[in-house]
Design a protein around this motif. Structure first.
Motif, PDB file in Angstrom:
ATOM      1  N   LEU A   1      -8.050   3.396  -3.627  1.00 23.36           N
ATOM      2  CA  LEU A   1      -9.124   3.865  -2.760  1.00 23.36           C
ATOM      3  C   LEU A   1      -9.060   5.387  -2.747  1.00 23.36           C
ATOM      4  CD1 LEU A   1     -11.448   2.954  -0.880  1.00 23.36           C
ATOM      5  CD2 LEU A   1      -9.860   3.313   1.029  1.00 23.36           C
TER       6      LEU A   1
ATOM      7  N   GLU B   1       0.836  -1.200   0.000  1.00 26.33           N
ATOM      8  CA  GLU B   1       0.000   0.000   0.000  1.00 26.33           C
ATOM      9  C   GLU B   1       0.872   1.252   0.000  1.00 26.33           C
ATOM     10  OE1 GLU B   1      -2.146  -2.843   3.013  1.00 26.33           O
ATOM     11  OE2 GLU B   1      -0.089  -2.225   2.550  1.00 26.33           O
TER      12      GLU B   1
ATOM     13  N   ARG C   1      -9.661  -0.967   7.552  1.00 25.04           N
ATOM     14  CA  ARG C   1      -8.922   0.003   8.343  1.00 25.04           C
ATOM     15  C   ARG C   1      -8.995  -0.341   9.818  1.00 25.04           C
ATOM     16  NH1 ARG C   1     -12.767   5.381   7.435  1.00 25.04           N
ATOM     17  NH2 ARG C   1     -14.552   4.676   8.706  1.00 25.04           N
TER      18      ARG C   1
ATOM     19  N   TRP D   1     -10.422  -3.132   0.950  1.00 27.60           N
ATOM     20  CA  TRP D   1      -9.720  -2.248   1.878  1.00 27.60           C
ATOM     21  C   TRP D   1     -10.389  -2.359   3.248  1.00 27.60           C
ATOM     22  CZ3 TRP D   1      -5.323   0.446   0.939  1.00 27.60           C
ATOM     23  CH2 TRP D   1      -4.948   0.649  -0.392  1.00 27.60           C
TER      24      TRP D   1
ATOM     25  N   TYR E   1      -4.760   1.861   7.060  1.00 30.95           N
ATOM     26  CA  TYR E   1      -5.563   1.262   6.006  1.00 30.95           C
ATOM     27  C   TYR E   1      -4.806   0.087   5.392  1.00 30.95           C
ATOM     28  CZ  TYR E   1      -9.024   4.950   6.218  1.00 30.95           C
ATOM     29  OH  TYR E   1     -10.026   5.790   6.627  1.00 30.95           O
TER      30      TYR E   1
ATOM     31  N   CYS F   1      -2.731   0.143  -3.951  1.00 31.13           N
ATOM     32  CA  CYS F   1      -2.309  -1.182  -3.505  1.00 31.13           C
ATOM     33  C   CYS F   1      -1.775  -1.931  -4.712  1.00 31.13           C
ATOM     34  CB  CYS F   1      -3.465  -1.933  -2.879  1.00 31.13           C
ATOM     35  SG  CYS F   1      -3.095  -3.647  -2.440  1.00 31.13           S
TER      36      CYS F   1
ATOM     37  N   CYS G   1      -4.837  -3.171   2.585  1.00 27.73           N
ATOM     38  CA  CYS G   1      -5.345  -3.775   1.362  1.00 27.73           C
ATOM     39  C   CYS G   1      -5.366  -5.293   1.557  1.00 27.73           C
ATOM     40  CB  CYS G   1      -4.416  -3.389   0.214  1.00 27.73           C
ATOM     41  SG  CYS G   1      -4.798  -4.132  -1.368  1.00 27.73           S
TER      42      CYS G   1
END
Length: 123
Positions: free
Chosen positions: A80, A6, A38, A36, A93, A22, A95
């Motif tokens: 994203l 990422e 988080r 995705w 975040y 990503c 991936c």
């Protein structure tokens, strides 16, 4: 071996935008679904968005209308796009890629994960 990397995180003011990328290696992207997630400090890892091999997308209610997930199979990259960012979007975040072709990443076991990228939204 499948690897996900990422990038694109950073510090942004509330109302701002960021685009996360990503990059996948070790296999072609086109047959797999991607997602995705988080994780905010002290909290669990939460779903943000996912995109199927067909391009169909799904979003968490908290980001619907503000975030957009997309894919470029030629570049083996998933994006994203995050707009109208809020302080509560602050998190690492991650991936993720499905472990099996033509199956939903939210349902497949033993998926692949990247190392994460930090997004900090200041008020």
């Amino acid at each position: 071996q499948v690897q996900l990397v990422e990038s694109g995180g950073g510090v942004v003011q509330a109302g701002g935008s960021l685009r996360l990328s990503c990059l996948t290696s070790g296999r072609t992207l086109s047959s797999y679904s991607m997602g995705w997630f988080r994780q905010a400090p002290g909290k669990g890892r939460d779903f943000v968005a996912r995109i199927l091999w067909s391009g169909t997308t799904t979003y968490a209610d908290s980001v619907k209308g503000r975030f957009t997930i997309s894919r470029d199979n030629a570049k083996n990259t998933v994006y994203l796009e995050m707009n109208s960012l809020k302080p509560e979007d602050t998190a690492v975040y991650y991936c993720t890629a499905s472990s099996r072709p033509y199956q939903d990443v939210l349902l497949t076991p033993n998926n692949y994960w990247g190392q994460g990228t930090q997004v900090t939204v200041s008020s």
